[in-house]
Design a protein around this motif. Structure first.
Motif, PDB file in Angstrom:
ATOM      1  N   ASP A   1      -3.092   2.426  -4.158  1.00 48.40           N
ATOM      2  CA  ASP A   1      -3.910   1.909  -2.474  1.00 48.40           C
ATOM      3  C   ASP A   1      -4.289   0.641  -2.369  1.00 48.40           C
ATOM      4  O   ASP A   1      -5.347   0.486  -2.871  1.00 48.40           O
ATOM      5  CB  ASP A   1      -5.467   2.986  -2.558  1.00 48.40           C
TER       6      ASP A   1
ATOM      7  N   GLN B   1       0.912  -0.720   0.067  1.00 46.32           N
ATOM      8  CA  GLN B   1      -0.510  -0.307  -0.293  1.00 46.32           C
ATOM      9  C   GLN B   1       0.977   1.172   0.240  1.00 46.32           C
ATOM     10  O   GLN B   1       2.041   1.288   0.754  1.00 46.32           O
ATOM     11  CB  GLN B   1      -0.623  -0.485   1.009  1.00 46.32           C
ATOM     12  N   SER B   2       0.903   2.526  -0.764  1.00 48.70           N
ATOM     13  CA  SER B   2       1.152   3.626  -0.994  1.00 48.70           C
ATOM     14  C   SER B   2       2.349   3.608  -1.882  1.00 48.70           C
ATOM     15  O   SER B   2       2.914   4.131  -1.774  1.00 48.70           O
ATOM     16  CB  SER B   2       1.366   4.005   0.285  1.00 48.70           C
TER      17      SER B   2
ATOM     18  N   SER C   1      -9.863   4.465  -7.461  1.00 48.24           N
ATOM     19  CA  SER C   1      -9.876   3.218  -7.363  1.00 48.24           C
ATOM     20  C   SER C   1     -10.718   2.349  -6.965  1.00 48.24           C
ATOM     21  O   SER C   1     -10.714   0.664  -7.147  1.00 48.24           O
ATOM     22  CB  SER C   1      -9.077   3.303  -5.554  1.00 48.24           C
TER      23      SER C   1
ATOM     24  N   VAL D   1      -6.785   7.409  -3.313  1.00 47.99           N
ATOM     25  CA  VAL D   1      -7.706   6.937  -2.800  1.00 47.99           C
ATOM     26  C   VAL D   1      -9.066   7.479  -3.850  1.00 47.99           C
ATOM     27  O   VAL D   1      -9.926   7.260  -2.963  1.00 47.99           O
ATOM     28  CB  VAL D   1      -7.581   7.233  -1.186  1.00 47.99           C
TER      29      VAL D   1
END
Length: 345
Positions: free
Chosen positions: A293, A34-35, A262, A257
């Motif tokens: 994300d 994630q990220s 997403s 996000v």
């Protein structure tokens, strides 16, 4: 809908368990990436094809062991608990209080995985005394969509107005906008259709239709609408070579996000999974390898695929891992959510 087969209640249970555990499984697949950018993921992991541990400088989940869930699953559990405690109704102030308590518990554990931007802003406004029916008027990110799966389990989308009302209740405190509600409705409807026995293709169509129907709810905000973007993603995937799908989603659809990215990326991966007919494990690995994300995209994808295939289609080893690592038993909640659903069957 004619594309839904008639399921017995035990079959409902298999589909509903598939949805909730599929969400948790996808969440855990995407946890370590994630990220991160696609390039960083490729450098660190290659292509994700199994549950992985997070490395020490992971920006949100440093050093978490393989199979760990994140806020996506934890907030979905929170929604499920509120639904069953409220006998199918989520009271706004109770929801706000539960979110604040959840974040406090995360901070106490030293977690960096806290409330997202829309939810954080809404909770701050509630703490300042603002009406919870207005605090979500700026929420356009994916927080409502990531936690809405229990609504899809508890409510039948064929009861359209009651279904949209339930989605709205799960959104109103934090994502009371046309984009927030439509994106949550898309995910919840795909899950609900799957629980009813729909094929993956039919469930995705149901998600697009419900996003269209729900788009008139909430405070209007500027931005490309969810249903047209989902239709566009379907056409993009149909015309895309299989080896170019990840790049198309990352570069053109987006993996941030923002709900318009997403949630649409999630459906794009599901369209591709439907086209390929591959395993759930491969689809979740593709989601976790995307960049951006990834935990939320993989969680929403896992919920939809699990609802359409059932619990037994989930990979047994990884599911056992997430149950053990997180001491996770979702079965009592699934039973109670289906009890709510059965009242309108």
């Amino acid at each position: 809908m004619s594309s839904f087969s008639h399921l017995t209640h035990p079959e409902w249970t298999d589909r509903a368990r598939g949805a909730f555990y599929g969400l948790a499984l996808g969440d855990a697949y995407g946890m370590p990436t994630q990220s991160l950018s696609r390039e960083r993921i490729a450098e660190q992991f290659g292509r994700i094809d199994k549950l992985e541990s997070a490395f020490a400088d992971q920006p949100i989940a440093p050093n978490l062991p393989a199979g760990s869930i994140t806020d996506d699953t934890e907030q979905a559990v929170l929604v499920a608990e509120l639904l069953v405690e409220g006998d199918g109704t989520i009271e706004p102030k109770a929801f706000a209080h539960a979110l604040m308590e959840w974040e406090a518990s995360m901070k106490a554990r030293g977690s960096l995985d806290l409330l997202g931007p829309s939810t954080k802003q809404a909770i701050e406004r509630i703490a300042a005394g603002e009406n919870p029916l207005r605090t979500g008027r700026f929420g356009t990110t994916n927080g409502a969509a990531m936690r809405v799966t229990p609504v899809g389990i508890a409510f039948d989308l064929r009861q359209r107005e009651a279904f949209i009302d339930a989605v709205l209740q799960s959104c109103v405190v934090t994502h009371h906008t046309t984009l927030g509600i439509a994106s949550a409705a898309a995910v919840a409807a795909a899950v609900s259709a799957g629980v009813n026995g729909a094929s993956l293709a039919a469930a995705l169509e149901a998600g697009i239709d419900m996003a269209e129907q729900a788009a008139s709810r909430g405070f209007w905000v500027a931005g490309g609408r969810i249903a047209p973007r989902l239709r566009h993603a379907r056409e993009l995937i149909r015309g895309c070579a299989e080896h170019d799908v990840a790049e198309l989603i990352y570069d053109v659809i987006g993996t941030s996000v923002a709900s318009q990215e997403s949630v649409v990326a999630t459906f794009a991966l599901a369209f591709d999974a439907e086209r390929r007919g591959g395993s759930i494990e491969a689809a979740l690995g593709a989601a976790a390898s995307l960049g951006g994300d990834t935990d939320t995209i993989a969680a929403m994808l896992g919920a939809i695929l699990g609802a359409c295939s059932g619990y037994d289609a989930l990979p047994a080893g990884p599911v056992a891992t997430i149950r053990r690592v997180n001491a996770l038993d979702l079965d009592p909640l699934v039973d109670r959510l289906l009890g709510l659903r059965a009242r309108t069957d």
